[in-house]
Structures are given as structure tokens and as C-alpha cells.
Design a protein around this motif. Structure first.
Motif, PDB file in Angstrom:
ATOM      1  N   THR A   1       0.830  -1.206   0.000  1.00  0.00           N
ATOM      2  CA  THR A   1       0.000   0.000   0.000  1.00  0.00           C
ATOM      3  C   THR A   1       0.864   1.256   0.000  1.00  0.00           C
ATOM      4  O   THR A   1       2.050   1.220   0.383  1.00  0.00           O
ATOM      5  CB  THR A   1      -0.916   0.051   1.247  1.00  0.00           C
ATOM      6  N   ASN A   2       0.272   2.380  -0.382  1.00  0.00           N
ATOM      7  CA  ASN A   2       0.975   3.665  -0.365  1.00  0.00           C
ATOM      8  C   ASN A   2       1.335   4.099   1.051  1.00  0.00           C
ATOM      9  O   ASN A   2       2.374   4.725   1.268  1.00  0.00           O
ATOM     10  CB  ASN A   2       0.124   4.736  -1.048  1.00  0.00           C
ATOM     11  N   LYS A   3       0.475   3.764   2.030  1.00  0.00           N
ATOM     12  CA  LYS A   3       0.777   4.108   3.415  1.00  0.00           C
ATOM     13  C   LYS A   3       2.039   3.398   3.893  1.00  0.00           C
ATOM     14  O   LYS A   3       2.849   3.962   4.632  1.00  0.00           O
ATOM     15  CB  LYS A   3      -0.402   3.757   4.322  1.00  0.00           C
ATOM     16  N   MET A   4       2.206   2.159   3.473  1.00  0.00           N
ATOM     17  CA  MET A   4       3.409   1.423   3.847  1.00  0.00           C
ATOM     18  C   MET A   4       4.643   2.065   3.218  1.00  0.00           C
ATOM     19  O   MET A   4       5.698   2.175   3.855  1.00  0.00           O
ATOM     20  CB  MET A   4       3.283  -0.039   3.407  1.00  0.00           C
ATOM     21  N   LYS A   5       4.511   2.500   1.988  1.00  0.00           N
ATOM     22  CA  LYS A   5       5.623   3.171   1.315  1.00  0.00           C
ATOM     23  C   LYS A   5       6.006   4.446   2.053  1.00  0.00           C
ATOM     24  O   LYS A   5       7.200   4.719   2.269  1.00  0.00           O
ATOM     25  CB  LYS A   5       5.236   3.490  -0.126  1.00  0.00           C
ATOM     26  N   GLN A   6       5.022   5.216   2.454  1.00  0.00           N
ATOM     27  CA  GLN A   6       5.302   6.459   3.165  1.00  0.00           C
ATOM     28  C   GLN A   6       5.956   6.195   4.518  1.00  0.00           C
ATOM     29  O   GLN A   6       6.820   6.966   4.960  1.00  0.00           O
ATOM     30  CB  GLN A   6       4.012   7.265   3.334  1.00  0.00           C
ATOM     31  N   GLN A   7       5.566   5.112   5.193  1.00  0.00           N
ATOM     32  CA  GLN A   7       6.205   4.795   6.469  1.00  0.00           C
ATOM     33  C   GLN A   7       7.669   4.415   6.265  1.00  0.00           C
ATOM     34  O   GLN A   7       8.540   4.793   7.065  1.00  0.00           O
ATOM     35  CB  GLN A   7       5.481   3.654   7.192  1.00  0.00           C
ATOM     36  N   LEU A   8       7.959   3.659   5.203  1.00  0.00           N
ATOM     37  CA  LEU A   8       9.351   3.313   4.902  1.00  0.00           C
ATOM     38  C   LEU A   8      10.192   4.565   4.679  1.00  0.00           C
ATOM     39  O   LEU A   8      11.314   4.683   5.178  1.00  0.00           O
ATOM     40  CB  LEU A   8       9.408   2.439   3.649  1.00  0.00           C
ATOM     41  N   ILE A   9       9.635   5.495   3.911  1.00  0.00           N
ATOM     42  CA  ILE A   9      10.356   6.731   3.605  1.00  0.00           C
ATOM     43  C   ILE A   9      10.571   7.562   4.869  1.00  0.00           C
ATOM     44  O   ILE A   9      11.663   8.079   5.123  1.00  0.00           O
ATOM     45  CB  ILE A   9       9.594   7.542   2.543  1.00  0.00           C
ATOM     46  N   LYS A  10       9.530   7.662   5.683  1.00  0.00           N
ATOM     47  CA  LYS A  10       9.571   8.522   6.871  1.00  0.00           C
ATOM     48  C   LYS A  10      10.375   7.902   8.022  1.00  0.00           C
ATOM     49  O   LYS A  10      11.239   8.550   8.609  1.00  0.00           O
ATOM     50  CB  LYS A  10       8.141   8.811   7.338  1.00  0.00           C
ATOM     51  N   ASP A  11      10.086   6.642   8.351  1.00  0.00           N
ATOM     52  CA  ASP A  11      10.685   6.030   9.537  1.00  0.00           C
ATOM     53  C   ASP A  11      12.051   5.400   9.276  1.00  0.00           C
ATOM     54  O   ASP A  11      12.864   5.282  10.205  1.00  0.00           O
ATOM     55  CB  ASP A  11       9.753   4.960  10.104  1.00  0.00           C
ATOM     56  N   TYR A  12      12.297   4.984   8.026  1.00  0.00           N
ATOM     57  CA  TYR A  12      13.546   4.280   7.744  1.00  0.00           C
ATOM     58  C   TYR A  12      14.399   4.973   6.682  1.00  0.00           C
ATOM     59  O   TYR A  12      15.393   4.417   6.220  1.00  0.00           O
ATOM     60  CB  TYR A  12      13.242   2.835   7.326  1.00  0.00           C
ATOM     61  N   VAL A  13      14.001   6.183   6.292  1.00  0.00           N
ATOM     62  CA  VAL A  13      14.781   7.041   5.386  1.00  0.00           C
ATOM     63  C   VAL A  13      15.158   6.295   4.099  1.00  0.00           C
ATOM     64  O   VAL A  13      16.304   6.321   3.651  1.00  0.00           O
ATOM     65  CB  VAL A  13      16.065   7.580   6.077  1.00  0.00           C
ATOM     66  N   VAL A  14      14.176   5.609   3.541  1.00  0.00           N
ATOM     67  CA  VAL A  14      14.379   4.879   2.288  1.00  0.00           C
ATOM     68  C   VAL A  14      14.028   5.797   1.115  1.00  0.00           C
ATOM     69  O   VAL A  14      13.049   6.539   1.171  1.00  0.00           O
ATOM     70  CB  VAL A  14      13.501   3.608   2.247  1.00  0.00           C
ATOM     71  N   ARG A  15      14.831   5.755   0.055  1.00  0.00           N
ATOM     72  CA  ARG A  15      14.554   6.562  -1.131  1.00  0.00           C
ATOM     73  C   ARG A  15      13.223   6.152  -1.761  1.00  0.00           C
ATOM     74  O   ARG A  15      12.898   4.972  -1.852  1.00  0.00           O
ATOM     75  CB  ARG A  15      15.648   6.391  -2.189  1.00  0.00           C
ATOM     76  N   GLU A  16      12.469   7.136  -2.219  1.00  0.00           N
ATOM     77  CA  GLU A  16      11.154   6.860  -2.789  1.00  0.00           C
ATOM     78  C   GLU A  16      11.232   5.934  -4.003  1.00  0.00           C
ATOM     79  O   GLU A  16      10.399   5.044  -4.173  1.00  0.00           O
ATOM     80  CB  GLU A  16      10.466   8.174  -3.189  1.00  0.00           C
ATOM     81  N   ASN A  17      12.244   6.125  -4.864  1.00  0.00           N
ATOM     82  CA  ASN A  17      12.336   5.310  -6.079  1.00  0.00           C
ATOM     83  C   ASN A  17      12.849   3.895  -5.816  1.00  0.00           C
ATOM     84  O   ASN A  17      12.990   3.091  -6.736  1.00  0.00           O
ATOM     85  CB  ASN A  17      13.216   5.991  -7.130  1.00  0.00           C
ATOM     86  N   LYS A  18      13.126   3.593  -4.563  1.00  0.00           N
ATOM     87  CA  LYS A  18      13.553   2.245  -4.188  1.00  0.00           C
ATOM     88  C   LYS A  18      12.379   1.375  -3.749  1.00  0.00           C
ATOM     89  O   LYS A  18      12.545   0.184  -3.481  1.00  0.00           O
ATOM     90  CB  LYS A  18      14.582   2.348  -3.039  1.00  0.00           C
ATOM     91  N   VAL A  19      11.197   1.962  -3.698  1.00  0.00           N
ATOM     92  CA  VAL A  19      10.013   1.259  -3.187  1.00  0.00           C
ATOM     93  C   VAL A  19       8.924   1.220  -4.246  1.00  0.00           C
ATOM     94  O   VAL A  19       8.584   2.250  -4.833  1.00  0.00           O
ATOM     95  CB  VAL A  19       9.466   1.941  -1.919  1.00  0.00           C
ATOM     96  N   SER A  20       8.384   0.029  -4.500  1.00  0.00           N
ATOM     97  CA  SER A  20       7.262  -0.132  -5.427  1.00  0.00           C
ATOM     98  C   SER A  20       6.058  -0.690  -4.690  1.00  0.00           C
ATOM     99  O   SER A  20       6.198  -1.578  -3.834  1.00  0.00           O
ATOM    100  CB  SER A  20       7.623  -1.085  -6.572  1.00  0.00           C
TER     101      SER A  20
END
Length: 391
Positions: A154-173
Motif C-alpha cells: 500500500t501507499n501508506k506502507m511506502k510512506q512509512q518506509l520513507i519517513k521512519d527508515y529514510v528509504v529513497r522513494e524510487n527504491k520502493v514499489s
């Protein structure tokens, strides 16, 4: 394209569904599975090399036997990785020793020159289960940064990865959770299914299905049933699923049922439900209830859709995105039994319930189109190609 699917011998419906999608898109797969999956028809395919590294996973084995077979599995997995041909390792589930998997095992894969893709079904499962720790968060942080790409549902999971674990947006699908269509289906009808469970044709049957754990909010469903029980003379709650390491919680649930005098209303089967019996529960039910307190997405919803059964679910995580209100179910407020009771009452007065048999077929058609494994396989394959070309 050649890929190794590292399943840890878990979640047969998901991994076999994904396998079918990859095969449909001409991907050659090294499938790391167990005894149970080895007998599935889909793995006997020219696109699949089956490696039964996990072997027997029987819960009845002794502690010593379980420990030995886990250690043997890790040795086989390490040996396989050293000799395997696929460049891409797609990690579907982590193994028994999660901290080791997140760190040392992934470092080993990278030393071997493997490209790593990880499907994060939960961003932080221990947070969900209420036993999070600093070492857990650090190990997840390490893993999310060492892998080459991450799939979430889900998009919410992607946003949590970006926010909490500082993952690059283009690294997550984001890829959806596919329809659970791997279970045996005999087309048993509602009346036949109910006879098998000693349920009456006239009863309004509510189903809670899946492993029982505190985050699933079963206590709120029981309170909602207590509110409704005097309104519906033929109301029945069916609880089916294993107790997952929460015996104290389960004892409190049973005490709650007794205290509210609901023992005659609630039917319990607190054990593993074999695949061949699952359809009996979903075909006998009028609605599935998902009263969770915390989750991003749940596979039981897609299992329910496979049988065309509507669902009433708490508004947590991204569940709202997968329920079309009035068409495939309803959304209720989390941890509020009064609102859940209102939604159950609304459902039993809705066209969705009154024309349930016709609507079941519509839900099946909707789910098979939106959550098709062929589509998911195509999206997954595109990411494989992108990661491979970067090597």
C-alpha cells in the motif's frame, strides 16, 4: 530472466500466487519451498526449479527436532546461494532468526553478487505485535538499506518506509496483495457447508477467521455481538483459527464470552483450519468481520473475496482502499464496538446481504480483475528487469 524466490516455507497462498504471475510473464524461477508446497501442481512447470530446502515444518515435532531442521535449512540455504545461477534473490519472507536474516545473511548474499528484492508484508511486525525493540528497528533499518528494491502492498506502507527508515522513494514499489485463489474449491453451497458445521439455515452467521492475536481486536467483535444478540434471535458468531502465542489473551477472550453469556451464540474452533476445509467456513458465513486494531493490510480479506464473501473491517492501515462500501462490504471505526454493531446491523438490512448469492459472484469477478496475479507478476517482472539492468 531468472529469479530465486526465497519463501522460508511460509504463506503458501501468496507465494504460489506470485509464482503463477511470474510464470505467466515468462520468468524462470528457482523456488525455495518445503514439503507441503512441493506437491502443488503449479511447481511442476518448465519455468520452475523446485528446491525443497525447508522440508518438514510439522508443528508436532519436538523442540530438538525443530531446532535441528532449522539449522539444516540454513546450511542448505547458504550452500544453495553459493552455487545458484539467478542474479536476483527475491526475499518473500524472513526465516526463523530474523536479526541474522536482516544482517549477516543479506551481507553474504551481497558478497556473492546477488541483487536483493524484499517484499515487506509488514514494515515492522514487532511494532504491530507490541514487542518492538531498538535492536529490531536497527536490524530492519539495515535490511531496508542493503536490499536493492522493496515491494510493499500500500501507499501508506511506502510512506512509512520513507519517513521512519529514510528509504529513497524510487527504491520502493507498491504492488497489491493478490487474490487468494490457491485453496481447493468444491463449490459446496451454503446449506451443505452449514450442515457440516452444525449451523442452521436461518441463522445470520458472522465469521472471524485466521490466527488469533491481540492486535486483531476480537474483544471488540464480541462486545458488538453482545449489543446485537437481543435484536437478532438467530445470530451466530463463528471464530476459526489458531492461537498464536497469546494464551493469556485467549483466556481473557473466553472469560469475556462466558461473562456476557454468549457461549450459546459463539462457536469456536481454535485450531489450524486445513486448506480443504476453509471453503466450508467462508461458504457457510454471511459476512466476515475484520475488527483489527493495527495492520496495513490483511490477506484474510482477499481470501474472503475469493469466495465472494463481503467483509466489515476496521478503518486501520490501508484496508479502506480495498473495500467498496455497499458493494464488497463496509468500514467501521477501530476499537469501537458500538460502531461495529451499527455496521453489522446496516449490513443485514442492505441489498448486499439481501441478494448475497448474486453479489458473491460480483465480488469474485471484481477481485479477480483488480487483484489478478498476472498483473502483479507483470509489475514485479518490470522491477526485476530494472534491478537487473543496474547490475
Amino acid at each position: 530472466m531468472e529469479v530465486a524466490l526465497l519463501t522460508a516455507g511460509k504463506d503458501k497462498p501468496y507465494v504460489l500466487g506470485l509464482l503463477s504471475g511470474l510464470i505467466a510473464n515468462n520468468v524462470f524461477v528457482d523456488f525455495i519451498g518445503n514439503d507441503e508446497m512441493q506437491h502443488e501442481h503449479i511447481v511442476n512447470n518448465n519455468y520452475v526449479k523446485y528446491y525443497n530446502l525447508r522440508g518438514d515444518q510439522s508443528e508436532s515435532a519436538s523442540f530438538i527436532k525443530k531446532s535441528m531442521r532449522v539449522l539444516k535449512y540454513y546450511l542448505k540455504l547458504i550452500q544453495y546461494a553459493a552455487n545458484s545461477h539467478p542474479k536476483i534473490f527475491h526475499i518473500i519472507w524472513l526465516n526463523k532468526f530474523i536479526y541474522f536474516d536482516c544482517t549477516i545473511l543479506n551481507i553474504y548474499y551481497k558478497i556473492l553478487g546477488k541483487k536483493l528484492i524484499y517484499t515487506a508484508h509488514n514494515i515492522n511486525m514487532k511494532e504491530r505485535d507490541g514487542n518492538d525493540s531498538l535492536i529490531n528497528r536497527l536490524s530492519l533499518f539495515f535490511m531496508y538499506h542493503i536490499v536493492d528494491h522493496i515491494f510493499v502492498h500500500t501507499n501508506k506502507m511506502k510512506q512509512q518506509l520513507i519517513k521512519d527508515y529514510v528509504v529513497r522513494e524510487n527504491k520502493v514499489s507498491v504492488i497489491p496483495f493478490g487474490i487468494n485463489n490457491t485453496l481447493p474449491i468444491s463449490k459446496i453451497n451454503k446449506n451443505e457447508a452449514r450442515k457440516k458445521l452444525n449451523l442452521y439455515e436461518e441463522e445470520k452467521v458472522i465469521l472471524f477467521f485466521g490466527n488469533i492475536a491481540p492486535y486483531k481486536g476480537l474483544e471488540y467483535l464480541i462486545s458488538a455481538i453482545d449489543i446485537l444478540v437481543n435484536k437478532y434471535n438467530m445470530l451466530r458468531l463463528l471464530i476459526a483459527g489458531r492461537i498464536k502465542g497469546c494464551e493469556t489473551y485467549w483466556e481473557s477472550i473466553k472469560g469475556m464470552i462466558t461473562k456476557k453469556n454468549l457461549n450459546d451464540v459463539i462457536m469456536i474452533k481454535s485450531e489450524y483450519i486445513p486448506d480443504e476445509e476453509v471453503e466450508v467456513y467462508f461458504n457457510s458465513a454471511d459476512v466476515l468481520i475484520i475488527p483489527y486494531k493495527f495492520i496495513f493490510q490483511t490477506g484474510v480479506l482477499f481470501l474472503s473475496y475469493n469466495f465472494g464473501l463481503p467483509a466489515i473491517a476496521s478503518d486501520v492501515g490501508s484496508i479502506r482502499e480495498d473495500i467498496v462500501e455497499g458493494k464488497t462490504g463496509f468500514i467501521c471505526k477501530s476499537e469501537e464496538p458500538e460502531d461495529l454493531a451499527e455496521k453489522i446491523d446496516l449490513y443485514f438490512h442492505s441489498d448486499l446481504y439481501k441478494n448475497l448469492e448474486k453479489n458473491r459472484n460480483k465480488i469474485i469477478e471484481y477481485a479477480n480483475e483488480k487483484y489478478s496475479w498476472d498483473k502483479i507478476g507483470k509489475t514485479t517482472c518490470c522491477v526485476y528487469n530494472e534491478v537487473f539492468l543496474k547490475s
